[in-house]
Design a protein around this motif. Structure first.
Motif: not given
Ligand code: DC
Length: 230
Positions: A5-7, A122-126, A142-146
């Motif tokens: 996930t990229i925030a 919900s969009f980012g669940r997968s 808050p747990d996004a990898e980047l």
């Protein structure tokens, strides 16, 4: 390969959405523009007469939240997903200075944020998503990898936004665009619920004097590094 996930958070008109779209395309990820969701709610409130100059019926909006249905539909011609409000494409209608002038007031309402954040999560669940906004790295994921945090001087941001609006044929004055940028910064950073703030683990980029392509290459390399570590 494992998806991440990229925030991408930051001030208005720092080029977050351009960067997010490019990154999503490069990685084959889904791009979600959360600012468009707050803008669509604002557009709804304007249409219903709930917000106008010096007037905001906040409770009226809260009561009407159930009538708001937001969706993103991929447009293959433009290469990204456009926002639909109650089955109507509002991707262009939400980009006016008038919507910009009300959106920060709407985005302060906790009930609005709760509804939109739930949908964003919900969009980012997968995974495999690039999401841009103000609170993605702090609240939504808050747990996004980047996590990227983007800044630039208010003058350069207003200049970019002004040129964008002129290109779209909108008649605006630079002074009004500049004042809107500064006022939105103020409201977005000082609101009580989920203010715009850099997550402690976000990487900051100031692009006042950096061109978009150079910045994209730098951030794409960073994303690749993170992916390699998965
Ligand atoms: O990214 P944008 O300029 O289209 O966003 C419009 C407004 O929406 C912005 O001024 C603040 C609000 N916003 C927010 O509060 N949280 C988000 N995740 C995205 C946008």
């Amino acid at each position: 390969m494992k998806k991440i996930t990229i925030a991408i958070d930051g001030y208005s008109s720092t080029g977050k959405s351009t960067l997010a779209k490019q990154l999503a395309k490069e990685l084959g990820y889904v791009y979600i523009d959360t600012g468009a969701m707050y803008r669509a709610v604002t557009f709804f409130a304007m249409q219903k007469g709930l917000i106008k100059a010096n007037y905001f019926n906040q409770q009226g909006l809260i009561d009407a939240l159930d009538q708001i249905q937001l969706e993103f539909q991929y447009n293959p011609v433009r290469g990204f997903a456009e926002i639909h409000l109650n089955q109507k494409n509002v991707e262009e209608a939400i980009r006016t200075l008038e919507v910009s002038s009300f959106v920060s007031q709407i985005a302060q309402v906790s009930e609005v944020r709760k509804k939109l954040v739930e949908q964003q999560q919900s969009f980012g669940r997968s995974k495999g998503v690039v999401m841009d906004g103000r609170d993605i790295g702090t609240v939504v994921f808050p747990d996004a990898e980047l996590k990227i945090f983007m800044t630039a001087s208010p003058e350069i941001r207003a200049k970019r936004r002004f040129e964008e609006l002129l290109e779209k044929g909108q008649k605006v004055r630079f002074e009004d665009v500049y004042n809107n940028v500064v006022e939105r910064d103020r409201i977005d950073t000082t609101r009580e619920d989920s203010p715009l703030v850099k997550a402690f683990d976000a990487v900051e980029f100031d692009n006042t004097n950096v061109d978009k392509e150079a910045q994209f290459l730098q951030i794409a390399a960073l994303a690749q590094e993170v992916l390699d570590q998965q």
